[in-house]
Design a protein around this motif. Structure first.
Motif, short mmCIF file in Angstrom:
data_model
loop_
_atom_site.label_atom_id
_atom_site.label_comp_id
_atom_site.label_asym_id
_atom_site.label_seq_id
_atom_site.Cartn_x
_atom_site.Cartn_y
_atom_site.Cartn_z
N SER A 121 0.83 -1.21 0.00
CA SER A 121 0.00 0.00 0.00
C SER A 121 0.86 1.25 0.00
O SER A 121 0.59 2.22 -0.72
N ALA A 122 1.92 1.22 0.82
CA ALA A 122 2.83 2.37 0.87
C ALA A 122 3.53 2.57 -0.47
O ALA A 122 3.71 3.70 -0.94
N LEU B 296 19.64 -13.21 -5.61
CA LEU B 296 19.49 -11.79 -5.26
C LEU B 296 19.39 -11.65 -3.74
O LEU B 296 18.56 -12.33 -3.11
N PRO B 297 20.23 -10.85 -3.10
CA PRO B 297 20.18 -10.71 -1.63
C PRO B 297 18.81 -10.21 -1.16
O PRO B 297 18.19 -9.36 -1.80
N LYS B 298 18.36 -10.77 -0.03
CA LYS B 298 17.08 -10.33 0.52
C LYS B 298 17.13 -8.87 0.97
O LYS B 298 16.10 -8.20 1.05
N ALA B 299 18.33 -8.40 1.25
CA ALA B 299 18.47 -7.00 1.66
C ALA B 299 17.99 -6.05 0.56
O ALA B 299 17.54 -4.93 0.84
N THR B 300 18.08 -6.50 -0.70
CA THR B 300 17.61 -5.67 -1.81
C THR B 300 16.11 -5.44 -1.71
O THR B 300 15.61 -4.31 -1.86
N LEU B 301 15.38 -6.54 -1.48
CA LEU B 301 13.93 -6.43 -1.31
C LEU B 301 13.60 -5.59 -0.07
O LEU B 301 12.67 -4.77 -0.10
N LEU C 156 11.55 -0.74 2.62
CA LEU C 156 11.82 0.34 3.58
C LEU C 156 11.73 1.71 2.93
O LEU C 156 11.24 2.66 3.53
N SER C 157 12.20 1.82 1.71
CA SER C 157 12.14 3.10 1.01
C SER C 157 10.70 3.54 0.77
O SER C 157 10.41 4.74 0.69
N ALA C 158 9.80 2.56 0.67
CA ALA C 158 8.39 2.88 0.42
C ALA C 158 7.66 3.26 1.71
O ALA C 158 6.82 4.16 1.71
N VAL C 159 8.00 2.56 2.80
CA VAL C 159 7.21 2.76 4.03
C VAL C 159 7.84 3.76 4.98
O VAL C 159 7.20 4.15 5.96
#
Length: 347
Positions: free
Chosen positions: A70-71, A105-110, A115-118
């Motif tokens: 949603s964010a 792909l590292p989970k830190a990417t997701l 985090l950037s969205a919320v």
């Protein structure tokens, strides 16, 4: 044989439904405030319910709002449900054709994307603002917020809900009861103890300032009885007048406790009167047959009417010869011409 298994399953379903709803409502309310849109909680409940009903027919997972998605949609200025359709289709195609490419792909990417969205929706300063408005609400919000870092989400939300409910019950266990008298200058009814104004020696006028229910009924009983006993030292008290204007709800325990109070006052020779009984409260009292304890002649529609009618039943000889005050305008009708009321200074 299957019945015992329904209890844990049902309990788990209730937990999932409750916290899914709490999360969805929190998201919808927050985004609506930021966007300046109107938010209808009933429509949110209907949408959540219908979505879960449909999912149940197809053995789907419980449906709820996603905080991160949603964010993200809000940050990307998505306007319609088509954004979710496109997202779902993209995810489906990715899983079918590109899944191996994302395996390492590292989970830190997701996490960074989420985090950037919320991050813009997380505002701890709101807790400080809430604390300044209401300390209890601010503390509860702070405990719930920081608990998320150490507990699972549903545990933190449960903790916040329990503390909020407990603080509400605690506050209502000791309701504010106001002893009323008439201000000689404004001729309005005010708090006698706060304004340091005299009360009529023959009438004790008390107003509970919140609903009377199981958690505070005994406190109301003890408070009123103590006030009456304090006033009985002058042996002039004849009436207890209870103003029910602020009592918009009363439960069975409250009614039983009030009738017990009325019966105790009757034994002491005190007549009980009531004024401003709310239309939602009166039928409950009526079903409890409170007319056995309070005569219909002592049930009034307003403060003014109650004072006028009770004054007619006072000991006017006591008013004229012994009472040093003129609390009501009616007092001057029985006082001698040379009477000068005692002035009580506010302190």
């Amino acid at each position: 044989m299957a019945w015992p298994n329904l209890v844990p399953s049902g309990g788990g379903a209730m937990v999932v439904a409750f916290f899914g709803l709490v999360e969805a409502v929190a998201i919808a309310k927050r985004l609506a405030i930021q966007a300046g849109d109107k938010w209808n909680p009933n429509q949110e409940l209907i949408g959540q319910g219908m979505a879960n009903v449909v999912a149940g027919f197809f053995k789907g997972f419980p449906v709820g709002g996603s905080f991160s998605r949603s964010a993200l949609n809000f940050q990307l200025q998505a306007k319609t449900i088509l954004a979710s359709v496109i997202t779902g289709a993209t995810v489906g195609i990715t899983l079918i054709s590109l899944a191996p490419a994302f395996y390492y792909l590292p989970k830190a990417t997701l996490s960074a994307i989420v985090l950037s969205a919320v991050i813009n929706l997380i505002k701890p300063q709101e807790i400080i603002k809430l604390y300044k408005l209401n300390k209890t609400d601010g503390v509860i919000a702070g405990i719930t917020f920081f608990s998320v870092f150490f507990m699972e989400l549903w545990v933190a939300l449960t903790l916040g809900t329990v503390i909020a409910f407990g603080s509400f019950v605690y506050r209502t266990m000791y309701p504010r009861l106001v002893v009323l008298t008439r201000n000689p200058q404004s001729h309005t009814f005010v708090n006698a103890e706060r304004e340091n104004l005299p009360e009529c020696p023959q009438i004790s006028y008390i107003r509970p300032n919140m609903p009377i229910y199981f958690a505070n009924a005994e406190y109301v009983y003890e408070y009123i009885l103590n006030k009456v006993n304090e006033r009985r030292s002058n042996k002039a008290l004849k009436f207890l007048l209870i103003d029910m204007e602020a009592v918009n709800y009363i439960d069975a325990t409250g009614v039983v406790t009030l009738t017990r109070l009325f019966e105790e006052l009757r034994k002491q020779g005190i007549t009980t009167a009531m004024a401003n009984i709310a239309c939602d409260v009166y039928p409950i009292l009526e079903r409890a047959e409170f007319e056995k304890y309070v005569e219909t002649d002592f049930i009034f529609d307003s403060k003014g009417q109650s004072i006028v009618e009770l004054f007619k039943r006072l000991d006017h000889d006591y008013c004229a010869r012994k009472c040093p005050y003129a609390v009501f305008r009616e007092c001057y009708t029985v006082k001698p011409p040379e009477f000068k009321p005692v002035v009580v200074l506010r302190g």
